[in-house]
Write a protein that holds these residues in place. Structure first.
Motif, PDB file in Angstrom:
ATOM      1  N   GLN A 144     -75.641   9.855 -71.313  1.00 47.66           N
ATOM      2  CA  GLN A 144     -77.235   9.800 -70.177  1.00 47.66           C
ATOM      3  C   GLN A 144     -78.543  10.316 -70.588  1.00 47.66           C
ATOM      4  N   PHE A 145     -78.367  11.049 -71.221  1.00 43.72           N
ATOM      5  CA  PHE A 145     -80.126  11.885 -70.790  1.00 43.72           C
ATOM      6  C   PHE A 145     -81.024  11.996 -71.761  1.00 43.72           C
ATOM      7  N   ALA A 146     -80.056  10.773 -72.476  1.00 43.63           N
ATOM      8  CA  ALA A 146     -81.002  10.069 -73.939  1.00 43.63           C
ATOM      9  C   ALA A 146     -81.785   8.958 -73.391  1.00 43.63           C
ATOM     10  N   ILE A 147     -81.153   8.080 -72.675  1.00 47.62           N
ATOM     11  CA  ILE A 147     -81.851   6.967 -72.000  1.00 47.62           C
ATOM     12  C   ILE A 147     -83.026   6.754 -71.934  1.00 47.62           C
ATOM     13  N   SER A 148     -84.323   5.716 -72.157  1.00 38.63           N
ATOM     14  CA  SER A 148     -84.504   6.022 -72.528  1.00 38.63           C
ATOM     15  C   SER A 148     -85.714   5.049 -71.149  1.00 38.63           C
ATOM     16  N   THR A 149     -87.085   5.721 -70.266  1.00 43.77           N
ATOM     17  CA  THR A 149     -87.387   5.349 -69.738  1.00 43.77           C
ATOM     18  C   THR A 149     -88.954   4.235 -69.767  1.00 43.77           C
ATOM     19  N   GLU A 150     -89.579   3.933 -71.056  1.00 44.26           N
ATOM     20  CA  GLU A 150     -89.460   3.376 -71.749  1.00 44.26           C
ATOM     21  C   GLU A 150     -89.869   1.864 -71.201  1.00 44.26           C
ATOM     22  N   GLU A 151     -90.334   1.131 -70.418  1.00 38.78           N
ATOM     23  CA  GLU A 151     -89.902  -0.284 -70.151  1.00 38.78           C
ATOM     24  C   GLU A 151     -90.588  -1.083 -71.124  1.00 38.78           C
ATOM     25  N   VAL A 206     -75.505   3.219 -64.726  1.00 36.80           N
ATOM     26  CA  VAL A 206     -75.291   4.611 -65.122  1.00 36.80           C
ATOM     27  C   VAL A 206     -76.005   5.374 -63.899  1.00 36.80           C
ATOM     28  N   GLY A 207     -76.497   5.790 -63.597  1.00 36.73           N
ATOM     29  CA  GLY A 207     -76.770   6.994 -61.953  1.00 36.73           C
ATOM     30  C   GLY A 207     -75.550   6.148 -61.616  1.00 36.73           C
ATOM     31  N   GLU A 208     -75.171   5.638 -60.982  1.00 34.62           N
ATOM     32  CA  GLU A 208     -74.224   5.289 -59.407  1.00 34.62           C
ATOM     33  C   GLU A 208     -73.074   5.750 -60.294  1.00 34.62           C
ATOM     34  N   LEU A 209     -72.690   5.340 -62.134  1.00 34.95           N
ATOM     35  CA  LEU A 209     -71.081   5.654 -61.695  1.00 34.95           C
ATOM     36  C   LEU A 209     -70.890   6.965 -62.520  1.00 34.95           C
ATOM     37  N   GLN A 210     -72.094   7.761 -63.162  1.00 36.01           N
ATOM     38  CA  GLN A 210     -72.103   8.939 -62.116  1.00 36.01           C
ATOM     39  C   GLN A 210     -71.394   9.690 -61.240  1.00 36.01           C
ATOM     40  N   LYS A 211     -72.769   9.264 -59.623  1.00 38.23           N
ATOM     41  CA  LYS A 211     -71.651   9.525 -58.674  1.00 38.23           C
ATOM     42  C   LYS A 211     -70.447   8.900 -57.891  1.00 38.23           C
ATOM     43  N   LEU A 212     -70.207   7.348 -58.787  1.00 35.16           N
ATOM     44  CA  LEU A 212     -68.978   6.821 -57.801  1.00 35.16           C
ATOM     45  C   LEU A 212     -67.444   8.474 -58.989  1.00 35.16           C
ATOM     46  N   ILE A 213     -68.283   8.176 -60.169  1.00 31.64           N
ATOM     47  CA  ILE A 213     -66.515   8.923 -60.688  1.00 31.64           C
ATOM     48  C   ILE A 213     -66.172   9.974 -60.517  1.00 31.64           C
TER      49      ILE A 213
END
Length: 372
Positions: A144-151, A206-213
């Motif tokens: 997940q850390f390598a996901i781009s933030t460039e829209e 992805v961010g929500e999944l990290q918190k839910l699992i």
């Protein structure tokens, strides 16, 4: 609707669903959580039209019914109620408001009709399979850390999940890249995932999944179509739209012929990079790695504030070479490694470098160099 339930149960469920709700909404109903009481349970649902989370929690239902109330407001009220208390929820006969009562506290919240609440779950899923939560969490955490933030390159704003034949076995693979670094992780493909479409799971999901699992012993049910993914995690069901785009051919950027191997203690290396990068400017966080026989010299030069160097003992028996990297990217990758040592496979100062874990984790990382 009239129900009573434990504060702790209500808070835990609201904590899961309210995060999906955006703080600022032009559509009022999207600020609300849908509450539906029937049988011996309260079902909650929240959505932002791209992502939907539902959760069920035990409740004493005196009168079944459904309504929607402001999600963040309800969460804050329940959060501030005393531990161990019971909460009573009741709607007025006209359905215009709902009271939240606990002990001597009483709140009245404005309601919007249930009929206005959007439903994201329409459509059928072509593939479904089950996967251990620990395996799925590893795939997400390692990439997940390598996901781009460039829209502008929206197809890179998520994790590419697909099945692939590797080393004679079918693997479920997660890949993320922002053009500067790439992360790839594999687990054995679960039964039922064969032939699934390659999908891009959006960054927010992805961010929500990290918190839910939060329980690695769970088994997660996954259903997939070309446009949506649904995950059943315990009592929570998360449904999300997928990114409609084509993920680039990442195989081309994974170097195959890097023959210079450097082996270094992961913690020692990370701390040294962190120390010397203290002096670097925020804009160009470049750290230079000068390799010679058994020795690595880390250097950072900042024309405005000075310079820093640190020596680290490494396993390296090739020609001397110098290569520069973004310090933050190096730290991001080393924080993902679970083995004692990191293995860097290098070619030259201008080519991508391959980084592997020495632990038995099926993950690899590619990092583009910087000019220094």
């Amino acid at each position: 609707m009239r129900i009573t339930l434990e504060r702790s149960n209500l808070l835990k469920s609201l904590n899961h669903v309210h995060r999906v709700v955006e703080r600022r909404n032009t559509i009022p109903i999207l600020s609300n959580v849908l509450l539906k009481a029937e049988g011996a349970a309260l079902d909650m649902k929240a959505t932002d039209l791209d992502l939907e989370i539902t959760e069920s929690t035990a409740a004493m239902v005196e009168q079944a019914g459904a309504t929607t109330v402001p999600a963040h407001l309800l969460y804050e009220i329940v959060r501030k109620l005393p531990d161990g208390s019971e909460v009573a929820l009741a709607t007025t006969p006209d359905g215009g408001s709902m009271t939240v009562a606990s002990g001597r506290s009483k709140f009245s919240l404005q309601c919007l009709p249930q009929a206005d609440f959007p439903d994201l779950t329409a459509g059928s899923f072509t593939h479904s399979f089950k996967i251990k939560a620990s395996d799925f969490k590893m795939l997400i955490d390692r990439t997940q850390f390598a996901i781009s933030t460039e829209e502008t390159r929206y197809y890179l704003n998520g994790i590419f999940l697909h099945t692939i034949e590797a080393s004679g076995a079918l693997k479920l693979r997660a890949v993320a890249t922002d053009g500067h670094r790439l992360a790839r992780a594999d687990v054995d493909a679960p039964s039922g995932s064969e032939g699934m479409p390659g999908i891009i799971i959006p960054r927010k999901t992805v961010g929500e999944l990290q918190k839910l699992i939060d329980n690695p012993d769970l088994v997660i049910g996954i259903e997939i179509s070309d446009s949506k993914i649904r995950l059943s995690i315990g009592t929570v069901v998360l449904t999300s739209k997928l990114i409609d785009g084509t993920f680039p051919d990442y195989q081309r950027v994974i170097p195959q012929a890097n023959d210079k191997e450097m082996r270094v203690d992961c913690q020692t290396f990370a701390r040294a990079v962190d120390r010397v990068s203290t002096i670097s400017s925020e804009r160009g966080r470049a750290v230079k790695l000068a390799l010679s026989d058994g020795q690595l010299l880390l250097t950072v030069n900042n024309p405005d504030s000075g310079s820093a160097t640190e020596e680290v003992a490494v396993g390296y028996e090739n020609d001397a070479m110098e290569i520069g990297f973004n310090a933050k990217y190096l730290l991001d990758i080393t924080s993902q490694l679970s083995g004692d040592d990191a293995i860097f496979l290098l070619a030259d100062a201008g080519s991508p470098t391959l980084i592997r874990d020495t632990a038995g984790v099926d993950a690899l990382y590619v990092l583009m160099p910087m000019r220094v």
